[in-house]
Motif scaffolding. Structure first.
Motif, PDB file in Angstrom:
ATOM      1  N   GLY A 351     -51.260 129.273  14.219  1.00  0.00           N
ATOM      2  CA  GLY A 351     -50.824 130.267  13.018  1.00  0.00           C
ATOM      3  C   GLY A 351     -50.647 131.071  12.859  1.00  0.00           C
ATOM      4  N   THR A 352     -50.365 132.085  13.265  1.00  0.00           N
ATOM      5  CA  THR A 352     -50.775 133.249  14.105  1.00  0.00           C
ATOM      6  C   THR A 352     -50.558 134.089  14.753  1.00  0.00           C
ATOM      7  N   ASP A 353     -49.600 134.758  15.161  1.00  0.00           N
ATOM      8  CA  ASP A 353     -49.403 136.053  16.347  1.00  0.00           C
ATOM      9  C   ASP A 353     -50.284 136.686  16.689  1.00  0.00           C
ATOM     10  N   ARG A 354     -51.232 136.807  16.506  1.00  0.00           N
ATOM     11  CA  ARG A 354     -52.362 138.249  16.850  1.00  0.00           C
ATOM     12  C   ARG A 354     -53.477 136.968  17.222  1.00  0.00           C
ATOM     13  N   LEU A 355     -53.617 138.350  19.133  1.00  0.00           N
ATOM     14  CA  LEU A 355     -54.349 137.105  20.096  1.00  0.00           C
ATOM     15  C   LEU A 355     -55.571 137.285  19.475  1.00  0.00           C
ATOM     16  N   LYS A 356     -56.834 138.395  18.123  1.00  0.00           N
ATOM     17  CA  LYS A 356     -57.129 138.448  17.611  1.00  0.00           C
ATOM     18  C   LYS A 356     -57.591 136.923  16.640  1.00  0.00           C
ATOM     19  N   ASN A 357     -56.904 136.946  16.578  1.00  0.00           N
ATOM     20  CA  ASN A 357     -56.826 135.586  15.595  1.00  0.00           C
ATOM     21  C   ASN A 357     -56.896 134.398  16.858  1.00  0.00           C
ATOM     22  N   MET A 358     -56.627 134.552  17.612  1.00  0.00           N
ATOM     23  CA  MET A 358     -56.761 132.898  18.168  1.00  0.00           C
ATOM     24  C   MET A 358     -57.868 132.824  19.539  1.00  0.00           C
ATOM     25  N   GLY A 359     -57.865 131.451  19.730  1.00  0.00           N
ATOM     26  CA  GLY A 359     -58.680 131.519  20.892  1.00  0.00           C
ATOM     27  C   GLY A 359     -58.905 129.883  21.016  1.00  0.00           C
ATOM     28  N   MET A 424     -53.883 137.663  27.432  1.00  0.00           N
ATOM     29  CA  MET A 424     -52.933 136.467  26.662  1.00  0.00           C
ATOM     30  C   MET A 424     -53.626 135.288  27.067  1.00  0.00           C
ATOM     31  N   PHE A 425     -53.011 134.977  27.814  1.00  0.00           N
ATOM     32  CA  PHE A 425     -53.692 133.695  28.360  1.00  0.00           C
ATOM     33  C   PHE A 425     -55.073 133.420  28.517  1.00  0.00           C
ATOM     34  N   MET A 426     -55.764 134.382  28.196  1.00  0.00           N
ATOM     35  CA  MET A 426     -57.473 133.698  28.280  1.00  0.00           C
ATOM     36  C   MET A 426     -57.960 133.864  26.097  1.00  0.00           C
ATOM     37  N   LYS A 427     -57.366 135.047  26.150  1.00  0.00           N
ATOM     38  CA  LYS A 427     -57.114 135.096  24.267  1.00  0.00           C
ATOM     39  C   LYS A 427     -57.494 134.096  23.665  1.00  0.00           C
ATOM     40  N   ALA A 428     -55.807 133.305  24.299  1.00  0.00           N
ATOM     41  CA  ALA A 428     -54.379 132.446  23.414  1.00  0.00           C
ATOM     42  C   ALA A 428     -55.657 131.006  23.285  1.00  0.00           C
ATOM     43  N   PHE A 429     -56.186 130.737  24.698  1.00  0.00           N
ATOM     44  CA  PHE A 429     -56.839 129.348  25.288  1.00  0.00           C
ATOM     45  C   PHE A 429     -57.686 129.268  25.309  1.00  0.00           C
ATOM     46  N   TRP A 430     -59.129 130.064  25.645  1.00  0.00           N
ATOM     47  CA  TRP A 430     -60.063 129.669  25.842  1.00  0.00           C
ATOM     48  C   TRP A 430     -61.260 130.462  24.854  1.00  0.00           C
ATOM     49  N   GLY A 431     -62.508 130.637  24.789  1.00  0.00           N
ATOM     50  CA  GLY A 431     -63.388 131.325  23.905  1.00  0.00           C
ATOM     51  C   GLY A 431     -63.446 130.503  22.903  1.00  0.00           C
ATOM     52  N   ALA A 432     -64.200 130.948  21.610  1.00  0.00           N
ATOM     53  CA  ALA A 432     -64.860 129.709  20.395  1.00  0.00           C
ATOM     54  C   ALA A 432     -63.038 129.763  20.474  1.00  0.00           C
ATOM     55  N   GLU A 433     -62.795 128.280  19.461  1.00  0.00           N
ATOM     56  CA  GLU A 433     -62.143 127.567  18.927  1.00  0.00           C
ATOM     57  C   GLU A 433     -61.968 128.218  17.508  1.00  0.00           C
ATOM     58  N   ARG A 434     -60.463 128.625  16.973  1.00  0.00           N
ATOM     59  CA  ARG A 434     -60.260 128.952  15.647  1.00  0.00           C
ATOM     60  C   ARG A 434     -59.424 128.422  14.905  1.00  0.00           C
TER      61      ARG A 434
END
Length: 496
Positions: A351-359, A424-434
């Motif tokens: 729902g966004t193209d910004r990596l900081k808002n993904m996870g 990019m892969f780590m920020k979009a697909f790993w970490g806390a789910e947003r």
């Protein structure tokens, strides 16, 4: 049999014209477009096999023998690029079925797509430098329509920049052709090669060569790439993937063709300049890839680096480097289109193209995550994926030619790109789910599955081109032989 080499150009041309009259029949547009694209893949594969079996194929339009008439030439380089173009365009078409939206479909999206393919394939097959300009214009006019289709503010803003840059480059292209014709008296590229060799590439011809390099570099994004990030980030993913895979590569092809067939006599000037431009482009590409934090910009700067790396191979121009340039060029067309198709799916899911808002996307979309991971490894040349063989051959050619500094830049650039795409892969697909603010991702899940199927076709090709490189290298070697020995092209076209 030679008449059939223009079928990959005629099929989308006729289809695009027919689709104009089916504006309100979206289902018919889809069906005819799909049939046309799949048929064209088969025809393009046949052309590759014909060139492999019988050598360079030529067609003199209207019965006028070269150099007086219009000629189409299918050597192995052109044939491979035509086949790659048809595959990418077919995949992007099926991706568009689930993503482009009915509003764009009713405003001639499929016709413009077909005409874009006409321009790209025509650029690869033409043996006449003025018709190269004509095919460029067909491609660009179609791309103008595709980039603005939908009417969003960002599209309209970026389309103005894109159109202005390409109008300037087209004016310079016509001027370059006029200057060259005034000196050599012909427009046929094979005949040009003969006449330049006869008179010698003196000062005026070298200046004209540099002017052509400037024109094609502007179109390819080689050093002069300032227009590319904004323009390629404006349209939807299906269109951006087409642009990423095809448009800049047509400019790269033009540089390769002109500087291996016509202007190859003063490499210490022209090819050294290409080498410097390649180095600066690679540096700019990796800096942009790590500087930005939105999906499209990161991927677009991957295009910039790849254009520089391909130009590096051309600047060396020995056997290893030319083979590597050809191999890396057509596989990069595939992998860049794949990355942008997956990038579009990631943006839709998050729902966004910004990596900081993904996870945390890997929890909901594991297939998409691992597909992106494999594509990211391929784009930086991790073995045994598709990018490895071409990169290895170019580096071997560079080291063999003692081009240590630019080889070092290309290697360092690959490592930085690896960091950028893995980040990019780590920020979009790993970490806390947003979760996005709306339930957009959940509602889009069925369409996401439909998007991943065509992307999976390109992913399978990326894996095959790497693992099955031995089956592809004979075709690459045949293409390289023509570039390294221009007499083969000249004899096929002029029948000398």
């Amino acid at each position: 049999m030679n008449n059939l080499i223009v079928l990959p150009l005629l099929i989308p041309l006729c289809t695009g014209i027919v689709l104009i009259f089916l504006k309100e029949r979206v289902e018919w547009q889809r069906m005819l477009s799909a049939i046309s694209m799949l048929l064209n893949v088969g025809v393009a594969a046949w052309v590759v096999l014909a060139v492999k079996r019988d050598g360079i194929q030529t067609l003199n339009m209207g019965g006028w023998e070269a150099p007086y008439g219009i000629v189409f030439v299918a050597d192995m380089l052109a044939a491979l690029l035509v086949l790659t173009t048809t595959v990418i365009s077919a995949v992007c078409l099926f991706y568009a079925f689930s993503s482009i939206g009915e509003q764009r479909e009713r405003h001639y999206f499929y016709s413009f797509l077909q005409f874009l393919i006409v321009g790209v394939i025509g650029s690869f097959l033409t043996g006449d430098i003025f018709n190269l300009f004509v095919c460029f214009e067909i491609m660009l006019i179609s791309s103008y329509a595709l980039i603005v289709l939908g009417g969003r503010k960002a599209q309209l803003r970026e389309s103005l920049k894109y159109i202005l840059v390409n109008i300037v480059s087209s004016i310079l292209f016509v001027a370059s052709v006029a200057y060259l014709y005034a000196v050599v008296g012909t427009l046929n590229m094979a005949d040009m090669s003969v006449r330049v060799a006869e008179v010698g590439q003196g000062g005026i011809l070298t200046v004209i060569a540099i002017l052509f390099l400037f024109v094609f570099s502007l179109k390819a994004g080689l050093f002069l790439f300032f227009w590319l990030p904004g323009s390629y980030s404006a349209p939807p993913a299906a269109i951006t993937a087409l642009f990423a895979g095809l448009l800049t590569k047509v400019g790269v092809y033009a540089i390769i063709r002109v500087f291996t067939l016509i202007f190859y006599h003063e490499p210490h000037i022209t090819h050294s300049l290409i080498g410097w431009m390649a180095a600066l482009t690679m540096i700019a590409g990796v800096l942009g890839a790590v500087a930005y934090q939105d999906v499209n910009r990161i991927l677009i700067y991957n295009i910039v680096y790849a254009v520089g790396f391909i130009a590096f191979g051309l600047s060396i121009a020995n056997e290893d480097a030319i083979q590597g340039t050809i191999f890396y060029l057509f596989q990069d067309m595939i992998v860049k289109s794949l990355l942008f198709l997956l990038g579009g799916a990631i943006v839709l899911a998050a729902g966004t193209d910004r990596l900081k808002n993904m996870g945390g996307l890997i929890r909901r979309y594991p297939a998409m995550g691992w597909m992106f991971f494999i594509a990211a490894l391929a784009v930086v040349g991790v073995p045994p994926l598709s990018g490895f063989i071409g990169k290895l051959l170019i580096l071997r050619g560079g080291l063999g030619d003692e081009q240590f500094w630019i080889s070092g830049i290309s290697l360092a650039g690959s490592l930085v790109l690896l960091y950028a795409v893995m980040n990019m892969f780590m920020k979009a697909f790993w970490g806390a789910e947003r979760m996005p603010e709306t339930n957009k991702a959940a509602s889009a899940q069925p369409s996401l599955k439909a998007l991943l199927i065509p992307a999976g076709v390109l992913l399978a090709l990326v894996v095959y081109v790497g693992i099955g490189a031995e089956t592809i290298l004979p075709y690459v070697s045949q293409a390289a032989e023509t570039l390294l020995n221009p007499d083969l092209y000249i004899e096929a076209v002029l029948k000398e």
